[in-house]
Design a protein around this motif. Structure first.
Motif, PDB file in Angstrom:
ATOM      1  N   ALA A  88     -25.245 -18.819  30.097  1.00  0.00           N
ATOM      2  CA  ALA A  88     -26.504 -18.513  30.774  1.00  0.00           C
ATOM      3  C   ALA A  88     -26.868 -17.036  30.630  1.00  0.00           C
ATOM      4  O   ALA A  88     -28.048 -16.695  30.430  1.00  0.00           O
ATOM      5  N   ARG A  89     -25.877 -16.149  30.721  1.00  0.00           N
ATOM      6  CA  ARG A  89     -26.171 -14.721  30.546  1.00  0.00           C
ATOM      7  C   ARG A  89     -26.641 -14.430  29.126  1.00  0.00           C
ATOM      8  O   ARG A  89     -27.580 -13.654  28.925  1.00  0.00           O
ATOM      9  N   ALA A  90     -25.995 -15.043  28.149  1.00  0.00           N
ATOM     10  CA  ALA A  90     -26.398 -14.839  26.757  1.00  0.00           C
ATOM     11  C   ALA A  90     -27.819 -15.349  26.515  1.00  0.00           C
ATOM     12  O   ALA A  90     -28.632 -14.683  25.856  1.00  0.00           O
ATOM     13  N   GLU A  91     -28.124 -16.514  27.040  1.00  0.00           N
ATOM     14  CA  GLU A  91     -29.457 -17.086  26.860  1.00  0.00           C
ATOM     15  C   GLU A  91     -30.519 -16.221  27.525  1.00  0.00           C
ATOM     16  O   GLU A  91     -31.602 -15.997  26.960  1.00  0.00           O
TER      17      GLU A  91
ATOM     18  N   VAL B 250     -10.919 -21.813  26.689  1.00  0.00           N
ATOM     19  CA  VAL B 250      -9.992 -21.002  27.479  1.00  0.00           C
ATOM     20  C   VAL B 250     -10.504 -20.650  28.872  1.00  0.00           C
ATOM     21  O   VAL B 250      -9.712 -20.295  29.744  1.00  0.00           O
ATOM     22  N   LEU B 251     -11.806 -20.746  29.089  1.00  0.00           N
ATOM     23  CA  LEU B 251     -12.356 -20.422  30.406  1.00  0.00           C
ATOM     24  C   LEU B 251     -12.587 -21.684  31.221  1.00  0.00           C
ATOM     25  O   LEU B 251     -12.780 -22.769  30.670  1.00  0.00           O
TER      26      LEU B 251
ATOM     27  N   ASP C  21     -18.444 -24.087  20.495  1.00  0.00           N
ATOM     28  CA  ASP C  21     -17.605 -23.892  21.675  1.00  0.00           C
ATOM     29  C   ASP C  21     -17.672 -22.458  22.203  1.00  0.00           C
ATOM     30  O   ASP C  21     -16.722 -21.956  22.786  1.00  0.00           O
ATOM     31  N   LEU C  22     -18.824 -21.800  21.986  1.00  0.00           N
ATOM     32  CA  LEU C  22     -19.009 -20.415  22.453  1.00  0.00           C
ATOM     33  C   LEU C  22     -17.910 -19.502  21.910  1.00  0.00           C
ATOM     34  O   LEU C  22     -17.282 -18.757  22.658  1.00  0.00           O
TER      35      LEU C  22
ATOM     36  N   SER D 264     -17.550 -20.514  31.632  1.00  0.00           N
ATOM     37  CA  SER D 264     -18.164 -20.579  30.305  1.00  0.00           C
ATOM     38  C   SER D 264     -19.648 -20.901  30.420  1.00  0.00           C
ATOM     39  O   SER D 264     -20.458 -20.403  29.629  1.00  0.00           O
ATOM     40  N   GLN D 265     -20.040 -21.700  31.413  1.00  0.00           N
ATOM     41  CA  GLN D 265     -21.454 -21.981  31.639  1.00  0.00           C
ATOM     42  C   GLN D 265     -22.203 -20.713  32.046  1.00  0.00           C
ATOM     43  O   GLN D 265     -23.337 -20.472  31.598  1.00  0.00           O
TER      44      GLN D 265
END
Length: 238
Positions: free
Chosen positions: A223-226, A212-213, A205-206, A218-219
């Motif tokens: 995407a930024r992390a990936e 909470v987002l 759940d990230l 959260s998507q």
């Protein structure tokens, strides 16, 4: 709120009752030192804790719309930034002050622990954490990291004010001093940053962010992390 209380500072912030409250900024344009900003109150708790309270519904609607933020998201984002930093661990859990959601005098909002330091210090690069702070701001899509939204005490840096964060593609970026510096001076990810991104993306759940987002936020976080993990660098873009 169900996720709160695991950290020692959170438990202190959630206990006790306010003994002194001072309004520092008001979205209603009242005569305060920062009239026209989001409503912010300095609160002293009877157990000795001092922090800054931002009630739900205390947002400046004009600024809110400009940043693409929906009603009541800013106080939630204050707490979400801390929850993510605490799950990622040091150094991010040390740079971001603890924040909880609680009631103060009958109002529900975010309550951030006070940190020492000076605003508007134009030399954050002398601190030991500016690189990690730039990485964190890129990850959370920080939209408004100007000189009044970080504190410097000696050689220590604290990131404050995360209401305008967790941006989505197309949302504006007003200021991001630390991200810009990281991109220009030292964009390559460290081993520690790669590990944090891998742990975030492997979490079902990230690290609790999906709970909470808003889904679109959260998507965007995922995407930024990936993208950063794939490219191996911090990028000045959402």
């Amino acid at each position: 709120m169900a996720q709160q209380g695991g950290h020692r500072d959170e438990r202190s912030m959630l206990s006790g009752q306010p003994s002194a409250v001072e309004t520092l900024g008001s979205a209603k344009g009242d005569r305060t030192p920062r009239s026209g900003t989001n409503t912010t109150r300095r609160v002293e708790i009877d157990n000795g804790v001092v922090g800054y309270f931002k009630p739900f519904g205390g947002e400046n609607k004009r600024l809110e719309r400009g940043f693409g933020q929906d009603s009541a998201q800013q106080s939630l984002h204050e707490a979400a930034a801390w929850r993510l930093a605490s799950q990622m661990g040091p150094p991010w859990s040390e740079v971001v002050p603890p924040v909880v959601i609680r009631e103060i005098n009958g109002e529900l909002g975010s309550f951030a622990l006070q940190r020492p330091g000076k605003e508007r210090d134009q030399d954050p690069w002398r601190t030991g954490e500016w690189r990690e702070a730039g990485f964190f701001d890129c990850l959370i899509g920080q939209q408004d990291r100007h000189g009044a939204n970080y504190l410097i005490a000696g050689d220590r840096l604290s990131l404050i004010d995360h209401g305008y964060a967790f941006a989505r593609p197309g949302d504006i970026q007003n200021a991001s001093i630390l991200v810009w510096s990281r991109v220009q001076r030292d964009p390559a990810l460290t081993y520690q940053e790669r590990d944090a991104l891998q742990r975030l993306l492997s979490s079902p759940d990230l690290m609790g962010m999906e709970k909470v987002l808003q889904p679109s936020r959260s998507q965007a976080l995922r995407a930024r992390a990936e993208r950063m993990l794939s490219e191996g660098v911090v990028r000045d873009a959402y």
